[in-house]
Design a protein around this motif. Structure first.
Motif, short mmCIF file in Angstrom:
data_model
loop_
_atom_site.label_atom_id
_atom_site.label_comp_id
_atom_site.label_asym_id
_atom_site.label_seq_id
_atom_site.Cartn_x
_atom_site.Cartn_y
_atom_site.Cartn_z
N ASP A 8 -21.63 -19.79 1.17
CA ASP A 8 -22.22 -19.42 0.06
C ASP A 8 -22.13 -20.84 -0.80
O ASP A 8 -21.57 -20.74 -1.90
CB ASP A 8 -21.52 -18.32 -0.82
CG ASP A 8 -21.73 -17.11 0.01
OD1 ASP A 8 -22.77 -16.31 -0.04
OD2 ASP A 8 -20.92 -16.85 0.83
N ASP A 48 -25.92 -18.58 2.92
CA ASP A 48 -26.44 -18.90 1.79
C ASP A 48 -26.28 -20.45 1.49
O ASP A 48 -25.54 -20.68 0.42
CB ASP A 48 -25.76 -17.99 0.60
CG ASP A 48 -26.43 -16.71 0.44
OD1 ASP A 48 -27.30 -16.45 1.19
OD2 ASP A 48 -25.80 -15.76 -0.22
N ASN A 78 -28.74 -14.27 3.18
CA ASN A 78 -29.55 -13.40 2.29
C ASN A 78 -30.59 -14.54 1.71
O ASN A 78 -31.85 -14.52 1.18
CB ASN A 78 -29.33 -12.41 1.72
CG ASN A 78 -28.07 -12.53 0.60
OD1 ASN A 78 -27.30 -13.22 1.09
ND2 ASN A 78 -28.37 -12.68 -0.69
N HIS A 150 -22.83 -13.64 7.86
CA HIS A 150 -22.97 -13.63 6.53
C HIS A 150 -22.35 -12.44 5.91
O HIS A 150 -21.49 -12.33 4.80
CB HIS A 150 -24.09 -14.22 5.95
CG HIS A 150 -24.27 -14.33 4.62
ND1 HIS A 150 -23.57 -15.31 3.94
CD2 HIS A 150 -25.07 -13.62 3.61
CE1 HIS A 150 -24.04 -15.39 2.69
NE2 HIS A 150 -24.78 -14.22 2.42
N HIS A 190 -20.52 -14.15 1.64
CA HIS A 190 -21.54 -13.25 0.74
C HIS A 190 -20.93 -12.88 -0.45
O HIS A 190 -21.48 -12.65 -1.48
CB HIS A 190 -22.04 -12.22 1.64
CG HIS A 190 -23.17 -11.14 0.89
ND1 HIS A 190 -24.31 -11.88 0.55
CD2 HIS A 190 -23.15 -10.09 0.63
CE1 HIS A 190 -25.07 -10.82 -0.04
NE2 HIS A 190 -24.46 -9.72 -0.19
FE FE2 Z 1 -25.24 -13.83 0.38
#
Ligand code: FE2
Length: 282
Positions: A8, A48, A78, A150, A190
């Motif tokens: 992330d 990410d 995502n 993730h 995440h």
């Molecule tokens: Fe994420």
């Protein structure tokens, strides 16, 4: 065998700013990994990687990790987009268009999964991806294997960000992993916080984030009523070191940047080291 996990990163949150906060945080983590006493065998970037999935941010990330003396394994989250990610990391393998691949380390396999479902914050894992995972596990039934993905497939208690454990992709993942005794751990990101649990009998670790963390608050948030609660906090960036000793995976988390040393192994510290050593069997 040592896996460094950075997750992330969210480069491009403040696009165009040469002093971008998330870039500075990543650099603090990379510096710590490079200058720390141990040299990992792999740097896992668990999704990410960018905020908007744009080519410019991936190119910047690729430049930032370019000088890294260990292999770098990028993954989707995502916020990512597969095309620009693969363009910036041209040696990264993919399968059927998904950023899924196996990494063979000494005595340990890592299966990188792609849980990106474009347009969704939450995860996804379709039949194509599940079939690949099943085939990988069936083909190497005795090789200790780590699953890297993730999205954590469990509810953490930070309800506004959590998945719903009943989501079909989670059932599909669980089915592919069922009975696969070679799976020694599951590494995720995440949630922007370090979290540990057991999921379907598999030890599961969520690595803290390189970008700013999510506030630790288990109170349900009503989407219709912003209640001014803390959502994102300014705590130091975190990374994980996962140590495979041939029998189990042991996960450590550390913050990036400078760390003050309060005591060193000198003559004053020596008695405690000696005392602990003396307690061990010959
Ligand atoms: Fe994420």
């Amino acid at each position: 065998m040592l896996i460094a996990q950075v997750t992330d990163i969210h480069i491009g949150f403040d696009r165009g700013n040469p002093e971008e906060f998330n870039v500075r945080r990543l650099l603090a983590v990379l510096r710590r990994i490079a200058e720390g006493p141990q040299r990992p065998d792999l740097l896992l970037l668990s999704g990410d990687l960018t905020e908007h999935g744009d080519a410019e941010s991936y190119a910047l990330l690729a430049r930032l990790v370019e000088g890294c003396p260990i292999p770098v394994a990028p993954m989707t989250g995502n916020h990512d987009l597969r095309g620009p990610l693969l363009a910036a990391f041209p040696t990264c393998p993919s399968h059927d268009g998904f950023v899924q691949y196996a990494i063979e380390l000494k005595g340990l396999r890592v299966l990188v999964l792609d849980t990106l479902e474009e347009g969704r914050h939450g995860g996804g894992f379709c039949e194509t991806r599940a079939a690949w995972l099943s085939a990988q596990l069936a083909g190497h039934p005795h090789a200790p294997t780590v699953i890297a993905l993730h999205h954590p497939p469990f509810e953490s208690g930070i309800a506004w960000l959590d998945c719903d454990a009943r989501e079909p992709w989670i059932a599909r993942l669980a089915q592919a992993l069922e009975g696969r005794r070679q799976v020694v751990g599951l590494l995720a990101g995440h949630l922007h916080r370090p979290i540990h649990t057991l999921w379907n009998g598999i030890p599961a670790t969520v690595c803290g984030s390189s970008a700013a963390p999510v506030a630790l608050d288990f109170t349900p948030a009503d989407p219709a009523h912003p209640d001014k609660r803390a959502m994102i906090t300014d705590e130091p960036p975190v990374y994980a070191l996962h140590r495979w000793d041939g029998e189990r995976l042991i996960s450590h988390m550390e913050q990036g940047g400078e760390i003050d040393v309060l005591a060193r192994f000198d003559a004053a510290f020596q008695p405690i080291v000696q005392a602990i050593a003396a307690e061990r069997p010959e």
